[in-house]
Design a protein around this motif. Sequence first.
Motif, PDB file in Angstrom:
ATOM      1  N   VAL A 170       0.175   0.699  14.233  1.00  0.00           N
ATOM      2  CA  VAL A 170       0.766   0.925  12.926  1.00  0.00           C
ATOM      3  C   VAL A 170      -0.204   0.475  11.832  1.00  0.00           C
ATOM      4  O   VAL A 170      -0.981  -0.466  12.014  1.00  0.00           O
ATOM      5  CB  VAL A 170       2.094   0.143  12.830  1.00  0.00           C
ATOM      6  N   ILE A 171      -0.183   1.177  10.701  1.00  0.00           N
ATOM      7  CA  ILE A 171      -0.869   0.705   9.502  1.00  0.00           C
ATOM      8  C   ILE A 171       0.212   0.139   8.594  1.00  0.00           C
ATOM      9  O   ILE A 171       1.011   0.888   8.043  1.00  0.00           O
ATOM     10  CB  ILE A 171      -1.607   1.844   8.787  1.00  0.00           C
ATOM     11  N   PRO A 172       0.262  -1.186   8.466  1.00  0.00           N
ATOM     12  CA  PRO A 172       1.384  -1.777   7.739  1.00  0.00           C
ATOM     13  C   PRO A 172       1.322  -1.488   6.249  1.00  0.00           C
ATOM     14  O   PRO A 172       0.248  -1.467   5.653  1.00  0.00           O
ATOM     15  CB  PRO A 172       1.264  -3.271   8.026  1.00  0.00           C
ATOM     16  N   LYS A 173       2.475  -1.273   5.670  1.00  0.00           N
ATOM     17  CA  LYS A 173       2.597  -0.945   4.247  1.00  0.00           C
ATOM     18  C   LYS A 173       2.632  -2.172   3.361  1.00  0.00           C
ATOM     19  O   LYS A 173       2.559  -2.070   2.146  1.00  0.00           O
ATOM     20  CB  LYS A 173       3.874  -0.143   4.016  1.00  0.00           C
ATOM     21  N   GLU A 174       2.801  -3.358   3.960  1.00  0.00           N
ATOM     22  CA  GLU A 174       2.853  -4.565   3.136  1.00  0.00           C
ATOM     23  C   GLU A 174       2.347  -5.771   3.913  1.00  0.00           C
ATOM     24  O   GLU A 174       2.366  -5.789   5.139  1.00  0.00           O
ATOM     25  CB  GLU A 174       4.274  -4.841   2.639  1.00  0.00           C
TER      26      GLU A 174
ATOM     27  N   ASN B 296      -4.892  -0.148   4.246  1.00  0.00           N
ATOM     28  CA  ASN B 296      -4.095  -0.938   5.181  1.00  0.00           C
ATOM     29  C   ASN B 296      -3.795  -2.254   4.459  1.00  0.00           C
ATOM     30  O   ASN B 296      -4.721  -2.976   4.049  1.00  0.00           O
ATOM     31  CB  ASN B 296      -4.948  -1.152   6.448  1.00  0.00           C
ATOM     32  N   ALA B 297      -2.516  -2.567   4.283  1.00  0.00           N
ATOM     33  CA  ALA B 297      -2.130  -3.750   3.487  1.00  0.00           C
ATOM     34  C   ALA B 297      -2.723  -5.031   4.073  1.00  0.00           C
ATOM     35  O   ALA B 297      -3.066  -5.961   3.335  1.00  0.00           O
ATOM     36  CB  ALA B 297      -0.609  -3.848   3.404  1.00  0.00           C
ATOM     37  N   LEU B 298      -2.864  -5.084   5.407  1.00  0.00           N
ATOM     38  CA  LEU B 298      -3.424  -6.288   6.019  1.00  0.00           C
ATOM     39  C   LEU B 298      -4.922  -6.425   5.755  1.00  0.00           C
ATOM     40  O   LEU B 298      -5.414  -7.524   5.536  1.00  0.00           O
ATOM     41  CB  LEU B 298      -3.149  -6.300   7.524  1.00  0.00           C
ATOM     42  N   HIS B 299      -5.637  -5.306   5.799  1.00  0.00           N
ATOM     43  CA  HIS B 299      -7.071  -5.374   5.434  1.00  0.00           C
ATOM     44  C   HIS B 299      -7.200  -5.905   4.024  1.00  0.00           C
ATOM     45  O   HIS B 299      -8.023  -6.778   3.733  1.00  0.00           O
ATOM     46  CB  HIS B 299      -7.719  -3.979   5.420  1.00  0.00           C
ATOM     47  N   ALA B 300      -6.404  -5.315   3.126  1.00  0.00           N
ATOM     48  CA  ALA B 300      -6.489  -5.708   1.718  1.00  0.00           C
ATOM     49  C   ALA B 300      -6.173  -7.195   1.590  1.00  0.00           C
ATOM     50  O   ALA B 300      -6.844  -7.909   0.843  1.00  0.00           O
ATOM     51  CB  ALA B 300      -5.523  -4.863   0.888  1.00  0.00           C
ATOM     52  N   MET B 301      -5.178  -7.671   2.336  1.00  0.00           N
ATOM     53  CA  MET B 301      -4.777  -9.073   2.223  1.00  0.00           C
ATOM     54  C   MET B 301      -5.856  -9.997   2.774  1.00  0.00           C
ATOM     55  O   MET B 301      -6.248 -10.956   2.117  1.00  0.00           O
ATOM     56  CB  MET B 301      -3.453  -9.303   2.964  1.00  0.00           C
ATOM     57  N   VAL B 302      -6.366  -9.749   3.967  1.00  0.00           N
ATOM     58  CA  VAL B 302      -7.346 -10.691   4.517  1.00  0.00           C
ATOM     59  C   VAL B 302      -8.644 -10.655   3.712  1.00  0.00           C
ATOM     60  O   VAL B 302      -9.266 -11.692   3.499  1.00  0.00           O
ATOM     61  CB  VAL B 302      -7.620 -10.512   6.041  1.00  0.00           C
ATOM     62  N   SER B 303      -9.035  -9.479   3.233  1.00  0.00           N
ATOM     63  CA  SER B 303     -10.291  -9.461   2.471  1.00  0.00           C
ATOM     64  C   SER B 303     -10.091 -10.176   1.140  1.00  0.00           C
ATOM     65  O   SER B 303     -11.019 -10.814   0.630  1.00  0.00           O
ATOM     66  CB  SER B 303     -10.821  -8.042   2.295  1.00  0.00           C
TER      67      SER B 303
ATOM     68  N   THR C 205       0.872  -1.187   0.000  1.00  0.00           N
ATOM     69  CA  THR C 205       0.000   0.000   0.000  1.00  0.00           C
ATOM     70  C   THR C 205       0.905   1.233   0.000  1.00  0.00           C
ATOM     71  O   THR C 205       1.566   1.489  -1.010  1.00  0.00           O
ATOM     72  CB  THR C 205      -0.991  -0.045   1.180  1.00  0.00           C
ATOM     73  N   ALA C 206       0.976   1.987   1.093  1.00  0.00           N
ATOM     74  CA  ALA C 206       1.813   3.194   1.104  1.00  0.00           C
ATOM     75  C   ALA C 206       3.292   2.811   1.034  1.00  0.00           C
ATOM     76  O   ALA C 206       3.661   1.661   1.221  1.00  0.00           O
ATOM     77  CB  ALA C 206       1.524   4.009   2.363  1.00  0.00           C
ATOM     78  N   ASN C 207       4.141   3.816   0.795  1.00  0.00           N
ATOM     79  CA  ASN C 207       5.577   3.549   0.726  1.00  0.00           C
ATOM     80  C   ASN C 207       6.245   3.503   2.095  1.00  0.00           C
ATOM     81  O   ASN C 207       7.457   3.354   2.198  1.00  0.00           O
ATOM     82  CB  ASN C 207       6.270   4.561  -0.195  1.00  0.00           C
ATOM     83  N   THR C 208       5.451   3.638   3.140  1.00  0.00           N
ATOM     84  CA  THR C 208       6.003   3.556   4.490  1.00  0.00           C
ATOM     85  C   THR C 208       4.903   3.088   5.440  1.00  0.00           C
ATOM     86  O   THR C 208       3.717   3.269   5.145  1.00  0.00           O
ATOM     87  CB  THR C 208       6.570   4.921   4.950  1.00  0.00           C
ATOM     88  N   ASP C 209       5.295   2.450   6.531  1.00  0.00           N
ATOM     89  CA  ASP C 209       4.314   2.165   7.572  1.00  0.00           C
ATOM     90  C   ASP C 209       3.783   3.495   8.099  1.00  0.00           C
ATOM     91  O   ASP C 209       4.525   4.471   8.170  1.00  0.00           O
ATOM     92  CB  ASP C 209       4.976   1.389   8.726  1.00  0.00           C
ATOM     93  N   LEU C 210       2.521   3.517   8.495  1.00  0.00           N
ATOM     94  CA  LEU C 210       1.917   4.783   8.932  1.00  0.00           C
ATOM     95  C   LEU C 210       1.302   4.645  10.322  1.00  0.00           C
ATOM     96  O   LEU C 210       0.908   3.561  10.737  1.00  0.00           O
ATOM     97  CB  LEU C 210       0.839   5.216   7.936  1.00  0.00           C
ATOM     98  N   HIS C 211       1.214   5.785  11.009  1.00  0.00           N
ATOM     99  CA  HIS C 211       0.642   5.845  12.347  1.00  0.00           C
ATOM    100  C   HIS C 211      -0.881   5.743  12.229  1.00  0.00           C
ATOM    101  O   HIS C 211      -1.492   6.491  11.458  1.00  0.00           O
ATOM    102  CB  HIS C 211       1.052   7.185  12.952  1.00  0.00           C
ATOM    103  N   SER C 212      -1.470   4.826  12.994  1.00  0.00           N
ATOM    104  CA  SER C 212      -2.911   4.617  12.838  1.00  0.00           C
ATOM    105  C   SER C 212      -3.722   5.769  13.406  1.00  0.00           C
ATOM    106  O   SER C 212      -4.904   5.896  13.128  1.00  0.00           O
ATOM    107  CB  SER C 212      -3.338   3.298  13.488  1.00  0.00           C
ATOM    108  N   GLY C 213      -3.097   6.625  14.226  1.00  0.00           N
ATOM    109  CA  GLY C 213      -3.798   7.812  14.695  1.00  0.00           C
ATOM    110  C   GLY C 213      -3.872   8.853  13.589  1.00  0.00           C
ATOM    111  O   GLY C 213      -4.956   9.284  13.204  1.00  0.00           O
ATOM    112  N   SER C 214      -2.741   9.206  13.029  1.00  0.00           N
ATOM    113  CA  SER C 214      -2.693  10.288  12.044  1.00  0.00           C
ATOM    114  C   SER C 214      -3.298   9.886  10.706  1.00  0.00           C
ATOM    115  O   SER C 214      -3.701  10.745   9.930  1.00  0.00           O
ATOM    116  CB  SER C 214      -1.239  10.703  11.808  1.00  0.00           C
ATOM    117  N   PHE C 215      -3.335   8.582  10.397  1.00  0.00           N
ATOM    118  CA  PHE C 215      -3.780   8.156   9.077  1.00  0.00           C
ATOM    119  C   PHE C 215      -4.934   7.146   9.100  1.00  0.00           C
ATOM    120  O   PHE C 215      -5.541   6.893   8.066  1.00  0.00           O
ATOM    121  CB  PHE C 215      -2.599   7.550   8.306  1.00  0.00           C
ATOM    122  N   GLY C 216      -5.192   6.554  10.261  1.00  0.00           N
ATOM    123  CA  GLY C 216      -6.137   5.437  10.332  1.00  0.00           C
ATOM    124  C   GLY C 216      -7.537   5.818   9.879  1.00  0.00           C
ATOM    125  O   GLY C 216      -8.129   6.744  10.416  1.00  0.00           O
TER     126      GLY C 216
END
Lengths: 451, 451
Positions: free
Chosen positions: B315-319, B222-229, B206-217
């Motif tokens: 964290v919002i994982p990037k991959e 979210n790469a994990l949402h995309a993967m599990v769905s 997804t993004a080019n970096t892991d992101l803070h779930s507060g500032s971006f959530g």
Amino acid sequence: MSYSAYFEQAKEQQLNELKEWLSIPSISALSEHKKDINQAAEWLAAKLTAAGLENVEIIPTKGHPLVYADHLHAPGKPTILVYGHYDVQPVDPLHLWETPPFEPSIRDGKLYARGATDDKGQVFLHIKAVEAILKQEGKLPLNIKFCIEGEEEVSSPNLLEFLQTGAERLAADAVLVSDTSLIEKGKPAICTGLRGLCSLEVAIHTANTDLHSGSFGGGVPNALHAMVSLLATLHDDKGGVSVEGFYDDVAPLSAEMREEFVKQGFNESKLQQELALDSLYGEEGFSFVERVGARPTLELNGVYGGFQGEGTKTVIPKEAHAKITCRLVANQNPQDILNKIERHLRAHVQPGATLEIQQGEKANAFNIDPSHAFLQAAADAFEKVYGVRALFTKDGGSIPIVETFSRVLTAPVVLMGFGLPDENLHAPNEHFNLENFDKGLLTIVEFLKSV
Amino acid sequence: MSYSAYFEQAKEQQLNELKEWLSIPSISALSEHKKDINQAAEWLAAKLTAAGLENVEIIPTKGHPLVYADHLHAPGKPTILVYGHYDVQPVDPLHLWETPPFEPSIRDGKLYARGATDDKGQVFLHIKAVEAILKQEGKLPLNIKFCIEGEEEVSSPNLLEFLQTGAERLAADAVLVSDTSLIEKGKPAICTGLRGLCSLEVAIHTANTDLHSGSFGGGVPNALHAMVSLLATLHDDKGGVSVEGFYDDVAPLSAEMREEFVKQGFNESKLQQELALDSLYGEEGFSFVERVGARPTLELNGVYGGFQGEGTKTVIPKEAHAKITCRLVANQNPQDILNKIERHLRAHVQPGATLEIQQGEKANAFNIDPSHAFLQAAADAFEKVYGVRALFTKDGGSIPIVETFSRVLTAPVVLMGFGLPDENLHAPNEHFNLENFDKGLLTIVEFLKSV
């Protein structure tokens, strides 16, 4: 000497001091860093003393210690409590850091290190601002207390407990916190809202051993299948959360609030480009700042199970794990939300799989009225130093203790942040822009002298 | 001396030798074990020589070496090619092993070690059976070749290549393989079917970096949402695979086949109890042995992304990553199935997420007619030693090379296995039951003397 001139000549020495602090890997979530946590607390106590603060004390707790200090020689003047934290987030994935997280390095006017912006760098500004006033003027224009904790990144369990009994010692007319950010370079903000938080860990167990996918594949439950099919039920295909009742206590966005969000002039396509994303993603019908500032979320922070090494392993994993956090808004109650999620998970788990749920952190959302005198004074201070008046914003993050401070101390909390939104807090290559280091020192001095 | 007496007196020495071999961590999937692979091949070559075999050679390949040996002094008699492998599966999760995987240990008549049953223990039986005949009788009743490879657990890429050009050297009237299992203790089986295999790895960015779930959530993918769905779409809620066309080339189960499966008298509730499962799980309308023996499957072998450490990380994982394998049956073509899965994944991935797919192994399913003379001879040998005639079964596993041998050498493959289904192959606490060590030696001697 002017404060600008004072900070200019002190800069190199001050940055070297801050780098020392940032070199200490005070990761609160990982028990092997206990020694580093203590060392970071001791470093802080020594610096508070050196700055001229009094009654400096490292207060032990059941977890990581609090560091307290005060300077109370301005009778009749207000008392300000400065809150911050000296603990930092874990650093993985380590290989993505351009320079090691605990070897601070300055590049392009930015100081890179874990904790640079969240929150050691920002706490440091307050110590140095107070030190400057004391050195320049021999006294402070108000009374000040410092309470800097080592458990913010694990939701402040022991500070919360300390506040139950020790609130008197922290009593203040306002709480001052620098753990948020400007809207962007040159556009200061005062945060008037923070999202709440709740967390849970989910484990799924199937057979009592990993199994060979040849001999058993197709005939036994696979813990990873059970996990992904379960987690996939948590969201709908429009980016919303599917847990029953999740949105019950979320206030609808008023026209005024939507207008405030528009005022921020947030550039979504710029963000998308910066993050190298094909598209942003989120709940349908809301802008990015609305989604982050005023809507709750449920995030998968970690999911894992089975073989992660090089190559192929034809295994049917016996267990799978997920780490989940929610950001909450308005009147959402963290315990209520955890219960709703737990109920949802138990209702949707696949036959043959056993579910284990561990509820974790719980923090309410925080909101404050921007017309409050202390907030207006903060906006004035920003305007003097940055040349533009701070906007009143809603931040998507959670600082669980902020809501507690405002409730227990019945004092307004002034969230005067000097970070930038792209400083990679909680991610590899965290950094702090030195322009806001310089302006932050001056803004804090202005604020302390004006209230 | 009778063969029973011979093996009885040789037993302690032979088990000590086997333990030596099992101590070498010859994990083919992990490049850091290259040295161990070579050491295991050298150990094997030395033992083949000591057993009286000739032309022993370690044949280098682009990957791990083959070990060849022969004894061709029975003109007019058939030639048997013994195939097996000296490489083993990875050992994680290591903490679940009761004794270390490469410190062989005998408990309750079972030899515990990675590779004990799959396949070093079973290959060892053939070396010692040939050695016994040569020692007892001075010659062999037939011609024999050994071809033992070091890449079976990674799908034999270089043996397959060797067979393209070097098939003549391996020419034989039948191929003998011990890498399968009895139905249960005392109930021998000859496997007449193996499932095929294909594998793929899926990455989502997804993004080019892991992101803070507060500032971006809530506002970014979210790469994990995309993967599990995405992964959740691969199966329906009846345990079937939802990929379009997945079942196109699967032969329906005939009444005869269903009868053969019933004959095995498989005890599903016993298995369920042994694995401590609330229930078995699989494609609706089929029994366990049918699901494993005659139905294809799609398994998640590994899924991972985001934070896996202690505590919480917002964290919002990037991959996110997934490792997938399918077991194939009948005429399913591995390349066709991989293409269908890839098409499915590309059609279902969430907006804002980038998909990366790497196709891996490909092996056809194998089937042989049980009326073949060599298979009947094998069943006779089992009957003499075990007192019951072997059943002809279908195994759920894949030995990709078996189908290739049968096709390239145009020779029947006799799958004469001495493992047990609960010996934890590919899992922690792999072991080999010593009853079948003893009876295996005698059965192989009987077979070699009868064909």
